[in-house]
Write a protein that holds these residues in place. Sequence first.
Motif, PDB file in Angstrom:
ATOM      1  N   VAL A   1      14.617  -2.551  -0.693  1.00  0.00           N
ATOM      2  CA  VAL A   1      14.067  -1.900  -1.883  1.00  0.00           C
ATOM      3  C   VAL A   1      13.060  -2.861  -2.510  1.00  0.00           C
ATOM      4  O   VAL A   1      13.304  -4.065  -2.589  1.00  0.00           O
ATOM      5  N   ASP A   2      11.937  -2.325  -2.967  1.00  0.00           N
ATOM      6  CA  ASP A   2      10.924  -3.177  -3.588  1.00  0.00           C
ATOM      7  C   ASP A   2      11.387  -3.744  -4.932  1.00  0.00           C
ATOM      8  O   ASP A   2      11.311  -4.942  -5.166  1.00  0.00           O
ATOM      9  N   VAL A   3      11.846  -2.859  -5.826  1.00  0.00           N
ATOM     10  CA  VAL A   3      12.216  -3.272  -7.181  1.00  0.00           C
ATOM     11  C   VAL A   3      13.617  -2.767  -7.513  1.00  0.00           C
ATOM     12  O   VAL A   3      13.880  -1.566  -7.434  1.00  0.00           O
ATOM     13  N   GLY A   4      14.479  -3.682  -7.889  1.00  0.00           N
ATOM     14  CA  GLY A   4      15.814  -3.337  -8.361  1.00  0.00           C
ATOM     15  C   GLY A   4      15.890  -3.562  -9.856  1.00  0.00           C
ATOM     16  O   GLY A   4      15.379  -4.567 -10.367  1.00  0.00           O
TER      17      GLY A   4
ATOM     18  N   ASP B   1       4.273   9.742  -8.807  1.00  0.00           N
ATOM     19  CA  ASP B   1       3.213   9.622  -7.805  1.00  0.00           C
ATOM     20  C   ASP B   1       3.115   8.206  -7.243  1.00  0.00           C
ATOM     21  O   ASP B   1       2.481   7.990  -6.214  1.00  0.00           O
ATOM     22  N   GLN B   2       3.734   7.230  -7.950  1.00  0.00           N
ATOM     23  CA  GLN B   2       3.564   5.832  -7.557  1.00  0.00           C
ATOM     24  C   GLN B   2       4.852   5.126  -7.146  1.00  0.00           C
ATOM     25  O   GLN B   2       4.800   4.066  -6.538  1.00  0.00           O
ATOM     26  N   ILE B   3       5.999   5.699  -7.508  1.00  0.00           N
ATOM     27  CA  ILE B   3       7.269   5.087  -7.131  1.00  0.00           C
ATOM     28  C   ILE B   3       8.204   6.135  -6.541  1.00  0.00           C
ATOM     29  O   ILE B   3       8.072   7.323  -6.817  1.00  0.00           O
TER      30      ILE B   3
ATOM     31  N   GLY C   1       0.793  -1.223   0.000  1.00  0.00           N
ATOM     32  CA  GLY C   1       0.000   0.000   0.000  1.00  0.00           C
ATOM     33  C   GLY C   1       0.825   1.272   0.000  1.00  0.00           C
ATOM     34  O   GLY C   1       0.275   2.357   0.116  1.00  0.00           O
ATOM     35  N   HIS C   2       2.134   1.192  -0.093  1.00  0.00           N
ATOM     36  CA  HIS C   2       2.983   2.381  -0.123  1.00  0.00           C
ATOM     37  C   HIS C   2       3.529   2.575  -1.540  1.00  0.00           C
ATOM     38  O   HIS C   2       3.360   1.726  -2.401  1.00  0.00           O
ATOM     39  N   LYS C   3       4.175   3.718  -1.720  1.00  0.00           N
ATOM     40  CA  LYS C   3       4.859   3.919  -2.987  1.00  0.00           C
ATOM     41  C   LYS C   3       5.911   2.826  -3.142  1.00  0.00           C
ATOM     42  O   LYS C   3       6.589   2.466  -2.182  1.00  0.00           O
ATOM     43  N   ILE C   4       6.038   2.312  -4.323  1.00  0.00           N
ATOM     44  CA  ILE C   4       7.040   1.294  -4.588  1.00  0.00           C
ATOM     45  C   ILE C   4       8.416   1.959  -4.627  1.00  0.00           C
ATOM     46  O   ILE C   4       8.599   2.964  -5.308  1.00  0.00           O
ATOM     47  N   THR C   5       9.346   1.395  -3.896  1.00  0.00           N
ATOM     48  CA  THR C   5      10.713   1.907  -3.964  1.00  0.00           C
ATOM     49  C   THR C   5      11.442   1.197  -5.099  1.00  0.00           C
ATOM     50  O   THR C   5      11.316  -0.016  -5.285  1.00  0.00           O
ATOM     51  N   VAL C   6      12.180   1.981  -5.881  1.00  0.00           N
ATOM     52  CA  VAL C   6      12.895   1.467  -7.052  1.00  0.00           C
ATOM     53  C   VAL C   6      14.350   1.916  -6.976  1.00  0.00           C
ATOM     54  O   VAL C   6      14.633   3.085  -6.698  1.00  0.00           O
ATOM     55  N   ALA C   7      15.241   0.970  -7.232  1.00  0.00           N
ATOM     56  CA  ALA C   7      16.663   1.264  -7.329  1.00  0.00           C
ATOM     57  C   ALA C   7      17.140   0.803  -8.701  1.00  0.00           C
ATOM     58  O   ALA C   7      16.709  -0.244  -9.187  1.00  0.00           O
ATOM     59  N   THR C   8      18.000   1.594  -9.327  1.00  0.00           N
ATOM     60  CA  THR C   8      18.554   1.207 -10.620  1.00  0.00           C
ATOM     61  C   THR C   8      20.054   1.473 -10.619  1.00  0.00           C
ATOM     62  O   THR C   8      20.537   2.328  -9.883  1.00  0.00           O
TER      63      THR C   8
ATOM     64  N   ILE D   1       9.365  -0.364 -20.819  1.00  0.00           N
ATOM     65  CA  ILE D   1       9.690  -0.076 -19.418  1.00  0.00           C
ATOM     66  C   ILE D   1       8.444   0.430 -18.690  1.00  0.00           C
ATOM     67  O   ILE D   1       8.150   0.022 -17.566  1.00  0.00           O
ATOM     68  N   TRP D   2       7.697   1.294 -19.342  1.00  0.00           N
ATOM     69  CA  TRP D   2       6.446   1.807 -18.782  1.00  0.00           C
ATOM     70  C   TRP D   2       5.480   0.660 -18.490  1.00  0.00           C
ATOM     71  O   TRP D   2       4.885   0.584 -17.418  1.00  0.00           O
ATOM     72  N   TYR D   3       5.347  -0.248 -19.450  1.00  0.00           N
ATOM     73  CA  TYR D   3       4.462  -1.399 -19.290  1.00  0.00           C
ATOM     74  C   TYR D   3       4.867  -2.230 -18.069  1.00  0.00           C
ATOM     75  O   TYR D   3       4.028  -2.564 -17.226  1.00  0.00           O
ATOM     76  N   VAL D   4       6.147  -2.562 -17.968  1.00  0.00           N
ATOM     77  CA  VAL D   4       6.630  -3.394 -16.863  1.00  0.00           C
ATOM     78  C   VAL D   4       6.357  -2.712 -15.523  1.00  0.00           C
ATOM     79  O   VAL D   4       5.798  -3.316 -14.601  1.00  0.00           O
ATOM     80  N   LEU D   5       6.729  -1.449 -15.395  1.00  0.00           N
ATOM     81  CA  LEU D   5       6.512  -0.741 -14.130  1.00  0.00           C
ATOM     82  C   LEU D   5       5.030  -0.577 -13.818  1.00  0.00           C
ATOM     83  O   LEU D   5       4.606  -0.741 -12.671  1.00  0.00           O
TER      84      LEU D   5
END
Length: 185
Positions: A60-63, A41-43, A9-16, A162-166
């Motif tokens: 981190v949610d998504v690497g 607004d979402q990550i 329920g939180h913003k997804i954290t993303v690391a790249t 990339i947009w689709y995946v996220l």
Amino acid sequence: MSNDPTSTGHKITVATTWLDGCSGCHMSFLDMDERLIALADQIDIVYSPLVDTKELPEQVDVGILEGSISSDDDLEKAKEFRQHCKLLISLGDCAVNGNVPSMRNHFKLADVMDRAYRENVTLQPQIPVHGVPNLLGTVKPIHGVVAVDLFVPGCPPHADAIWYVLSELIEGRTPDPSQVTRFGA
């Protein structure tokens, strides 16, 4: 998808980060243009060459890893991302299959170094020893050294892929990148 990063329920954290490659996948990420505003607004991008943060957070949610494993530094970063990221994405052909960086695998590393730093140099031919990472004997794709949860091929993958995946991850769905991208696309 196990350990669904969207279920909290939180913003997804993303690391790249990018490893051995051209950074073209990150350029495609930026090519999402105005969609980046919607993503904001979402990550939360908590670590990336695109932001100032210098340390990967503990969780981190998504690497997202771009590039192949060619050096000790690449290997260390890949292991660190696997340890700290719930879901790990291999982004682009270099990350997925080694692509251009792995072309050196057909030659002895010493021959590659001699060719690059001695044979093709006119001023001060020498193999660098300071300030450069130690190269591994062979180049490997990300999944050759750590477990990967999602593969997104393309050289580079288009911004739409990339947009689709996220977007799918944000919605709690498992994306199928083969619907929107392929090797070399």
